[in-house]
Design an enzyme around this catalytic site. Sequence first.
Site, PDB file in Angstrom:
ATOM      1  N   GLU A 158       0.825  -1.185   0.000  1.00  0.00           N
ATOM      2  CA  GLU A 158       0.000   0.000   0.000  1.00  0.00           C
ATOM      3  C   GLU A 158       0.863   1.240   0.000  1.00  0.00           C
ATOM      4  OE1 GLU A 158      -2.339   1.748   3.618  1.00  0.00           O
ATOM      5  OE2 GLU A 158      -3.421   0.101   2.692  1.00  0.00           O
ATOM      6  N   TYR A 175      -2.760   6.592   0.035  1.00  0.00           N
ATOM      7  CA  TYR A 175      -3.965   6.867  -0.753  1.00  0.00           C
ATOM      8  C   TYR A 175      -4.104   6.004  -1.993  1.00  0.00           C
ATOM      9  CZ  TYR A 175      -4.363  10.807   2.310  1.00  0.00           C
ATOM     10  OH  TYR A 175      -4.465  11.578   3.430  1.00  0.00           O
ATOM     11  N   ASP A 186      -4.632  29.120   3.148  1.00  0.00           N
ATOM     12  CA  ASP A 186      -5.926  28.526   2.835  1.00  0.00           C
ATOM     13  C   ASP A 186      -6.326  27.675   4.030  1.00  0.00           C
ATOM     14  OD1 ASP A 186      -7.211  26.690  -0.043  1.00  0.00           O
ATOM     15  OD2 ASP A 186      -8.060  27.096   1.923  1.00  0.00           O
TER      16      ASP A 186
END
Lengths: 336, 419
Positions: free
Chosen positions: B57, B60, B210
Site C-alpha cells: 500500500e 492513498y 488557505d
Amino acid sequence: MERKGRERKLPGMKIVMPTPVETPTMNLEDRCLIKLTNESEEIEIAATDLVVLEELGKGGYGIVEKMQHRQSGIIMAVKRIKSSINDQSQKQMLNELDACRRSDCCPQMVRFYGAMFREGDVWICMEVMDTSLDKFYRHAYKIGKHIPEPFIGKMALSVIEGLNFMKEQLNLIHRDVKPSNILLNRHGQVKICDFGISGHLTNSMAKTVQAGCKPYMPPERIDGETKSAYDVRADVWSLGITIIEIAVGTHPYANWKTPFEQLKQVVKEPPPKLPMESGFSVDCQYFVKRCLEKDYNERPKYPELLAMPFMEQARNEKQFSMARFINEILDTVWRR
Amino acid sequence: MGMSATMGDSASIPGVFFADFGPAPPEITPEGYHEVELNKTKWVLPQWYNSLKPLGEGAYGVVCTAEYEPTGDRVAIKKFFRPFQSTIHAKRTYRELKLLRTLQHDNVLEMIDVFTPDPDASSLNNVYFVSVLMGSDLQNIMKIQRLTDEQIQLLIYQVLRGLKYIHSAGIIHRDLKPSNIAVNERCEVKVFLSFSQLSFLILSFFKILDFGLARAQDAEMTGYVATRWYRAPEIMLNWMHYTQTVDVWSVGCILAELVSGRPLFPGDDHIDQLTKIMSVVGTPKEEFWSKIQSEEARNYIKNRSPIIRQDFVTLFPMASPYALELLEMMLILDPDRRISVSSALRHDYLREYSVPNDEPVAMDTVINSIVTIDPAEERATTLSDWRELIWNEIRLFQNSARRLSFVSCTDTEEEPMKI
C-alpha cells in the site's frame, strides 16, 4: 557525465530488502452474510452487488454512502475505510468491527450488519439512519427553529444509555463523541455510531495515542503536563460540548489556529456553560455544568449522570414527541 | 419472480424494501485493456502490463507490481483510492499528476506512465500511476537491519540531492519521513512526493493561507501518528509560515534514527511533540521567541521551565564526529539558523559521496510550469471541473516522450561496477 563518487561500490553497501507487506485484508472476504434483525434470515451480500444511492458523509477516515443491494433491494449505510498497514489504524478498525458485532442487543447503537474488504477498503455495513445530529441542528437553525430542552434531554439520555451499555457490557469507550456520530431517524430514535477508535478500557495508566475529535477533547487530554489515562469521563466532556453546541447553535469554542490556542482556551480558561438567558431549566444547566467539570476526577460517570433530575425528566417526559419534532424539522425546506 | 414467505415477512421491516433487480450488467473492458482481480481489487490495465503481484500500500492507493511486457522490467502500479471522493481529493490528484509530469530527477520518484480505462473525462473515476519498482522504503528497511555508516552517508546525500532539486522548483516537501523515501538494493534513493502533502506544495510557494484546506489536511494527518515525528517545530509553532528548512529538520530526524535505531521525537500529539523536541534541543532563546507569531504558543513556551540543550555525543554514542556535527546543525530550533540543503550537501560527513558538479536544479521550464496557475485550475470548483483537468494531465503525459522511458532500479543480480 561523471558520477564516480555516488556510484562507487563499497563492500557491504548492498541493502537487504524486506519482504513486501501485502495490504491486509483483515481476513475479510469481499462478501458477507447479513441479518437485518435478530429474527430475520441471513442474506449474502457481495460488494460488487451494492449500488451507491447517495453520499452520507466523509472525513479523514474515508466515506459513508447509502447503498442498495441490487438483488434484494436492501438499503444500508456502508462506511469505507482504507485498510492500512499502520498498526494503530488497523487496531482501530478491528476494535470497531468487534464492537459492532457485539452490539446487537443495544438499541442505542447503530446496528452493524457485516464487514467486507474490497478495493483496498474495509467496508462496514450498517443500519441507515435519516440524519446526523450535526446536520439536523444546523438545518433547524437555518429554518429558524431552535432545539427544545426535551429534545436535548431525550437525546442525551439515549447517548448516555448507549455509552453506558458499551462500557458495562463490552468494556469499550467511544472516544469520539460529537454531533456527527449521533444519528437520528424519523421514528424518533437516537443512536451512536463510530466506535471506530474505541479501546478496551483498562485501569492502568497505559498511554493511548491521541484520539477524539479535537474540538470535543477534554482538558486532561490536551495539557501535556497532566495527561492521564483515557476513561469514560472524556466522553462525558465531549457530550457536554455537544449539548451546548446544539442548544445555542454554534460550537462553544472558536476555531483554533494552533494547538496552543486550544491549550489556552480549554485548559486555562473556565469551561463553557449554557447561557443564563437561554431559557433552559436549572436542572439542564446543572447537568451540562457537571459534564464540563474541568477536573476529570470531579466529573461524573454514567450512573451518576443517569440518576440526575435532568435525565429523570427526560425519561418521564410524555408530552414531547421526538418523532414528530424530527419529521417536522426534516420536512421543512429552507428557503433563502 | 414470486417472493418467498420469508422475504415477504422481512418486507415489513421499516426502511427496507425488496425488489428483484436481476443480475448486474456486465462491465465492458475497453479495447486494449485487460482486467485482473488481485487481493480483492479489480485492476483494469493496458495489455502490456502482466504478471501482477501484490505489493502493499502506498499513501492513498493500493499498489501492485507488474511486468512491462516489451522489456520484461517490473514496475509498480498504484491505483488511486477514490480520487473523486471530494474536491479536495480531486485537487490533490490533479496537483500530484501535474508535479509528477513536470519534475524529473533521479532522486525523485518519477511517473513513467499514467492511465485510465474510463472512456472520457465525464466518466473518469479510475486513475492509475506507474513508477519504477524500488525495493522498499526506508521505514521497512530500518525494521530489519541497522545500516552501516557508509550506507547512511550515501542515503542522506541522495535525499539532500533530491531536496535541492525539489526546492529549486519552489516546492517544500513538508512530509519527509522514512516511509516517503524509496530505496533499492544498490542503496539508490528516490524521494517520494506522497499524496498527503501535495495540497500544500504550491500553496507554500505562494504563501497563500488557505485555512479551509489546511484544516482538512491537518485533520487527516493527525490520524497518522508517524507523520508528526519528523515535522519541524515551526510548523506547529507558526502554522504555515515556514520555509524550506523544515525539510532539513526532517532529514536530521531521519539521520538520528538511522544512527541510533529508534525515532528521535515520537510525539503523541502536537504539544507532546514539541515537549519532546525541547527536551533534546533545549527551550528557545529570546531571539527565537520573537519570531513565534502565535501569542498562545509564545506564552506556552515561556511558562515552561528552561531546558538546556542535550549533549549529542551522549545522545548518539554510535555516531561519528562528522555525523554529530551535521546533526547539531540540522536540529536547530530556529529555522533561520538551521543549515541549508546546499550547505549540508557540502558537509564533511557526506564528502565521500559528494559530486558537486552533479547536483542538478530545476530548469526554468519546470519552475514556470509549477508556479504558473492554470486559469482553468483557478476556476475549478466542481468535481467535473477537476475531472476535465485531470483528464488533460493524463493525456499530456501519455503524449510526452517520457512515457515508458525507464530502466529498472531493482537488482536481481549484481551488475558490473561502473566507472
